[in-house]
Design an enzyme around this catalytic site. Structure first.
Site, mmCIF file in Angstrom:
data_model
loop_
_atom_site.group_PDB
_atom_site.id
_atom_site.type_symbol
_atom_site.label_atom_id
_atom_site.label_comp_id
_atom_site.label_asym_id
_atom_site.label_seq_id
_atom_site.Cartn_x
_atom_site.Cartn_y
_atom_site.Cartn_z
ATOM 1 N N HIS A 1 18.411 -28.962 34.357
ATOM 2 C CA HIS A 1 18.059 -27.562 34.088
ATOM 3 C C HIS A 1 19.193 -26.839 33.366
ATOM 4 O O HIS A 1 18.949 -26.028 32.464
ATOM 5 C CB HIS A 1 17.716 -26.829 35.383
ATOM 6 C CG HIS A 1 16.591 -27.457 36.135
ATOM 7 N ND1 HIS A 1 16.295 -27.131 37.451
ATOM 8 C CD2 HIS A 1 15.678 -28.397 35.774
ATOM 9 C CE1 HIS A 1 15.249 -27.847 37.846
ATOM 10 N NE2 HIS A 1 14.867 -28.619 36.854
ATOM 11 N N HIS B 1 7.462 -27.018 32.786
ATOM 12 C CA HIS B 1 8.678 -27.485 33.440
ATOM 13 C C HIS B 1 9.012 -28.919 33.032
ATOM 14 O O HIS B 1 10.189 -29.259 32.879
ATOM 15 C CB HIS B 1 8.582 -27.402 34.964
ATOM 16 C CG HIS B 1 9.880 -27.781 35.621
ATOM 17 N ND1 HIS B 1 10.938 -26.899 35.725
ATOM 18 C CD2 HIS B 1 10.311 -28.963 36.141
ATOM 19 C CE1 HIS B 1 11.960 -27.519 36.296
ATOM 20 N NE2 HIS B 1 11.607 -28.771 36.556
ATOM 21 N N ASP C 1 12.529 -30.159 31.493
ATOM 22 C CA ASP C 1 13.290 -31.327 31.949
ATOM 23 C C ASP C 1 13.627 -32.260 30.791
ATOM 24 O O ASP C 1 14.737 -32.786 30.695
ATOM 25 C CB ASP C 1 12.486 -32.107 32.993
ATOM 26 C CG ASP C 1 12.594 -31.523 34.395
ATOM 27 O OD1 ASP C 1 13.474 -30.670 34.628
ATOM 28 O OD2 ASP C 1 11.793 -31.921 35.259
ATOM 29 N N HIS D 1 12.216 -38.250 34.099
ATOM 30 C CA HIS D 1 13.640 -38.464 33.850
ATOM 31 C C HIS D 1 13.944 -39.907 33.451
ATOM 32 O O HIS D 1 14.738 -40.151 32.539
ATOM 33 C CB HIS D 1 14.452 -38.110 35.095
ATOM 34 C CG HIS D 1 14.316 -36.679 35.510
ATOM 35 N ND1 HIS D 1 14.551 -35.624 34.660
ATOM 36 C CD2 HIS D 1 13.969 -36.122 36.707
ATOM 37 C CE1 HIS D 1 14.360 -34.484 35.304
ATOM 38 N NE2 HIS D 1 14.002 -34.761 36.542
#
Length: 308
Positions: free
Chosen positions: A81, A240, A244, A267
């Site tokens: 973030h 969001h 990321d 991720h």
């Protein structure tokens, strides 16, 4: 010429670690040309700063965790973030010190870090910014999940999620944008991390997520959103995930000139993508703005209040 950037002044804040539940101090310090983005554990004596890199990501379960090497005890988790905001503001050189093994989760979004950098101010430095220009498409996949980078004159993102869940399926699953500081601040920075109630309960059993709450995440049970205020954006979930991705891609330490496309990526896949890019020297080249069409300049024009 698009120049390198750092902060005008040193700035600090305090928050809670998502997994430890403990107070974490975060300090950002301006640094000279070509220093890069480096992290340091202020709670460890004689800690050595280490630069972000694709290979420096050592774990991607629940968050992005980085270290100087896989065996190092000086790790920092939940960096994505903050990294997304550094990417949006075009910050090239900064030392980031944390007093624990994770960046504070704040409200689960990038918005508090936007305010932090706005308060510190951003300045240009007398050296050209270097870009990683995508020349050939690079792609990675796991089952039906895909992440890829394609040639593009600027920085564009295209992200799609696909959750078999009655709440998430009622919101838009796709978002696309030409990236800029203004667009990030206004359209993506407030999008919070999200999770399912059953997963939070499982994490607590593993002594994880001890700092997680409705104050720093969107929590969903089998049928509804538990947060009293609901969503900040109608499609906050996919926004969001794009946020990321911006932070994960900036683990390269340099801005990308290209288009990112993600389908159900997280991720892990984001990191596999930039590792694959670094292993494909034929797929990219280093450039400065003099070698580029000036249409990319809009990406790095910060809103005027950032300089106040």
């Amino acid at each position: 010429m698009i120049k390198q950037r750092t902060l005008k002044q040193k700035i600090s804040t305090v928050g809670i670690g998502l997994h430890s539940g403990k107070k974490v101090s975060l300090t950002l310090t301006p640094m000279p040309i070509d220093f890069g983005i480096q992290f340091k554990r202020s709670d460890i004596a004689n800690s050595t700063p280490f630069a972000v890199s694709a290979e420096g990501v050592i774990d991607t379960m629940l968050a992005t965790k980085i270290a100087s090497h896989p065996e190092s005890k000086e790790t920092v988790s939940t960096v994505e973030h903050l990294m997304a905001v550094l990417a949006a503001f075009g910050v090239d050189n900064v030392l980031i010190e944390v007093s624990a093994a994770e960046v504070p989760i704040m409200d689960g979004s990038s918005a508090p870090f936007v305010y932090l950098l706005q308060s510190a101010g951003i300045i240009d430095q007398d050296a050209p910014k270097r870009f990683i220009k995508i020349k050939k498409t690079v792609s990675v996949n796991e089952n039906d999940k895909v992440a890829k980078l394609e040639p593009y004159n600027g920085f564009s993102l295209d992200f799609t999620i696909n959750f078999d869940h009655p709440v998430l399926s009622r919101t838009s699953d796709h978002v696309e944008c030409d990236f800029s500081a203004k667009i990030f601040i206004e359209e993506f920075s407030r999008a919070r991390t999200f999770g399912f109630m059953r997963d939070f309960e499982r994490m607590r059993e593993l002594n994880l997520g001890l700092g997680g709450s409705l104050d720093n995440a969107i929590v969903v049970d089998d049928y509804r959103i538990l947060n009293e205020g609901g969503l900040r954006y109608p499609d906050e979930f996919v926004r969001h995930k794009l946020l990321d991705a911006v932070g994960d891609l900036y683990q390269l330490g340099f801005p990308i000139l290209g288009k990112f496309v993600g389908y159900k990526a997280g991720h892990r896949l984001n990191n596999l993508l930039i590792r694959e890019l670094m292993n494909r020297p034929d797929a990219y080249e280093w450039v400065t703005c003099e070698e580029e069409d000036f249409s990319i300049l809009t990406q790095f024009n910060l809103p005027t209040f950032v300089h106040a």
